[in-house]
Design an enzyme around this catalytic site. Structure first.
Site: not given
Ligand code: BES
Ligand code: ZN
Ligand code: ZN
Length: 507
Positions: A286, A360
Site C-alpha cells: 500500500k 478474502r
Molecule cells: N483492508 C483493506 C480494505 C480497506 C481499504 C479497508 C481501505 C479500509 C479502507 C483490504 O485488505 C484491501 O486492501 N483491499 C483492496 C482490494 C483490492 C486490491 C482488490 C482494496 O480495497 O483496495
Molecule cells: Zn489489503
C-alpha cells in the site's frame, strides 16, 4: 460512571444537577385574531422546577426546540438542565442517543452526581427501550482511548440516576434494559480498545491471548487457538499464504458458546471475523497514506467477538461459534508473491494476483472451517474493501450474501438498533469475473468496478452445503464515525455490534 435506576421516585435524586425534558407545541394562526403560538410543554417537572423556571426572565426565550437547552438554579443550590426535544411526535430513540451524547459532553467534567427525569423522555410508552437507548449512549460516549496519553481524560461524573414514578413492579423490565445496555456497550468498548491498540502491541499472539483471558469469565464458553502447525494440518493454504511474510504466528481463535438450556433444536449461528492486526498490502504494498490506520483491519474480528461476548454474558438462548482469523499482512522474502497459486482448505486453487486482497484469503479458509461446525447460518464481518466506501459512503455497512431471508433479518436488526446497513447484489457475472485461466479462482476481479460484491462472490466460493451466509463489509464504518456523537471522531466506532446482538436475540 455508574448508571442507577430509582423507581417510585417522589423527588429528583440528582445531588448537583437534574436533567429534565421539555417539548414544543406549536399552534398555527387561525382566523384574524388568533396568532400562531409556541408553547413549552414540561409535563414531568416537579412544582418547584416550574416556579423557579418561570421566575427567570430569560426562560421566556426558551422554546424547547430540538437542540435547545436551558440551565437554571434551584433555591437549594442544585441546577436544572432543560433539554428541548422539539415536537413530541417526532421523538426517536436515535435522536435521544445523540442528545444524551451531547449532554454527557456538556456535563461530564463539571458534575459528579446527576439525575435524569426518565418519564419525560419516554418515546410513546416504551420506557425500557428509551432507558436502554439513553444508557447505551452515555456508556458509549464515556469511552476514551487514552492509554498512551500522558494527560489522561479527566471526568468528574460518577453517578447518573434515572428517576421514574413507575411502580417498583416495573423494575424487572427496566433493570433488564439497563443491564443489557451495560453489557452490550462494555463489549463494544472492549472491541474499540482492541481496534485502537497499535500494531506493535497487538501482535497476532497478543490478540489471541487477550481473547482467551477475556472469555475465561464467560459461562458456557470454550476457546481453542490454532497456530501455524494446526493451520498446516487443516490445509489452510490461503490463510497461511497471507501470514507467510510475517514474523508472527497466524492465530485462528475458535470460540463456542452453548446456552444453559440448549436442546437439539437450539439455533446455531457462526460468526467469522477478519483479524488483520496490520495490513501493509504485502508485495502489492500500500502507498504510505493508504497504509496509515491499517491497524484497524482487525475490526471485523473485534466486532463479531464483541457480539459473541455480549450474547454469552446475556445468556442468550442461541448456540454461537465464533471464528477469528488473525495475522498481519507483512513483507519479507518469504512473503507471497503476486502470481502465486495456492490451495485453500476446501481444495480450490487461487491465483493470488494482488497480495493486498488478503482479507478474502483469510476469510475463505475460516468460512470453510466454520461450515464444518454445521451452523444454521454464518455471518462474517470484515474491513474487506475500499470499494464499499465508494459504493455506500463511510456511514453505511455493506451487506452481501447468498440468502435473502438472512440478509433481510440482518437489515431488520440494523433498523431496530438504528444502524445503517445496505444490501449490494452479488450477481452471477461477478462469479465469472473472479475465474482465473490457470487456477480455479483469482483473488481480484478483472476490472476494479463492483469490488465489494466481487470480493463477496469470492467468499461465497468457500461456503458449502448451501448454508445461509451473510457478509458484512465494515471498511467504511469501522472507525471515525464523527457524525455520531456517541462515537469518537477518530478511532474505532464499535458499530454493528448492536445489530448482531439484536440478530442473535431473535435467532
Ligand atoms: N483492508 C483493506 C480494505 C480497506 C481499504 C479497508 C481501505 C479500509 C479502507 C483490504 O485488505 C484491501 O486492501 N483491499 C483492496 C482490494 C483490492 C486490491 C482488490 C482494496 O480495497 O483496495
Ligand atoms: Zn489489503
Ligand atoms: Zn485488509
Amino acid at each position: 460512571m455508574e448508571l442507577k435506576l430509582n423507581l417510585g421516585a417522589k423527588e429528583s435524586s440528582g445531588k448537583e444537577l437534574v436533567i429534565v425534558s421539555a417539548f414544543q407545541k406549536k399552534t398555527e394562526a387561525k382566523g384574524k385574531k388568533k396568532e400562531a403560538t409556541t408553547e413549552v410543554v414540561s409535563s414531568h417537572w416537579a412544582k418547584e422546577f416550574k416556579t423557579s423556571f418561570d421566575a427567570q426572565k430569560s426562560s421566556k426565550l426558551f422554546k424547547a426546540g430540538k437542540g435547545e437547552n436551558y440551565f437554571f438554579a434551584l433555591a437549594d443550590g442544585r441546577e436544572v438542565m432543560v433539554i428541548g426535544l422539539g415536537d413530541k411526535k417526532d421523538l426517536e430513540l436515535e435522536s435521544l442517543r445523540k442528545t444524551f451524547a451531547n449532554i454527557y459532553k456538556a456535563i461530564n467534567k463539571k458534575y459528579t452526581n446527576v439525575s435524569v427525569e426518565l418519564d419525560g423522555f419516554v418515546k410513546g410508552s416504551h420506557n425500557a427501550e428509551t432507558l436502554q437507548a439513553i444508557a447505551e449512549s452515555l456508556y458509549l460516549t464515556s469511552y476514551s482511548f487514552d492509554k498512551y496519553l500522558s494527560a489522561k481524560t479527566k471526568t468528574a461524573l460518577e453517578v447518573v440516576t434515572f428517576d421514574s414514578a413507575e411502580k417498583k413492579t416495573a423494575a424487572k423490565k427496566l433493570e433488564a434494559a439497563l443491564n443489557e445496555a451495560k453489557t452490550v456497550t462494555a463489549a463494544i468498548n472492549y472491541a474499540r480498545d482492541l481496534v485502537n491498540e497499535p500494531p506493535n502491541v497487538l501482535r497476532s499472539t497478543e490478540y489471541s491471548k487477550r481473547i482467551k483471558a477475556d472469555v475465561a469469565k464467560l459461562k458456557g464458553v470454550k476457546c481453542k487457538v490454532l497456530g501455524k502447525k494446526e493451520l498446516e494440518k487443516e490445509k489452510m493454504g490461503l490463510f497461511l499464504s497471507v501470514n507467510s511474510g510475517s514474523g508472527f504466528e497466524p492465530q485462528l481463535v475458535h470460540l463456542t458458546y452453548t446456552p444453559a438450556k440448549a436442546t437439539k433444536n437450539t439455533k446455531h449461528i457462526a460468526l467469522v471475523g477478519k483479524g488483520l492486526v496490520f495490513d501493509t498490502g504485502g508485495y502489492s504494498l500500500k502507498p504510505g497514506g493508504s497504509m496509515m490506520n491499517m491497524k484497524f483491519d482487525m475490526a471485523g474480528s473485534a466486532t463479531v467477538y464483541a457480539a459473541f461476548r455480549a450474547a454469552a454474558e446475556l445468556g442468550l438462548n442461541v448456540k454461537i461459534t465464533c471464528i477469528l482469523g488473525i495475522t498481519d499482512n507483512a513483507v519479507n522474502s518469504f512473503a507471497t508473491m503476486p502470481d502465486s497459486i495456492v490451495h485453500g482448505r476446501n481444495g480450490k486453487s487461487v491465483e493470488i494476483l494482488n497480495t493486498d486482497a488478503e482479507g478474502r484469503l483469510v476469510l475463505a479458509d475460516c468460512l470453510d472451517y466454520a461450515c464444518d461446525q454445521n451452523p444454521d447460518a454464518i455471518i462474517d464481518a470484515a474491513t474487506l474493501t475500499g470499494a464499499v466506501l465508494v459504493a455506500l459512503g463511510s456511514e453505511i455497512c455493506g451487506l452481501m450474501g447468498n440468502d435473502d431471508k438472512l440478509q433481510d433479518k440482518l437489515i431488520a436488526s440494523a433498523k431496530a438498533t438504528d444502524e445503517y446497513m445496505w444490501k449490494l447484489p452479488v450477481i452471477k457475472e461477478f462469479g465469472d469475473d473472479i475465474k482465473s485461466n490457470c487456477a480455479d479462482l483469482r483473488n481480484i476481479g478483472k476490472s476494479s468496478f463492483g469490488g465489494s460484491a466481487k470480493a463477496a462472490s469470492f467468499l461465497g466460493e468457500f461456503v458449502k452445503n448451501d448454508i445461509p451466509w451473510a457478509h458484512l463489509d465494515i471498511a467504511g464504518i469501522g472507525d471515525s464515525q464523527g457524525h455520531l456523537p456517541y462515537c469518537p471522531a477518530k478511532g474505532a466506532s464499535g458499530l454493528i455490534v448492536r445489530t448482531l446482538v439484536d440478530f442473535l436475540k431473535n435467532s
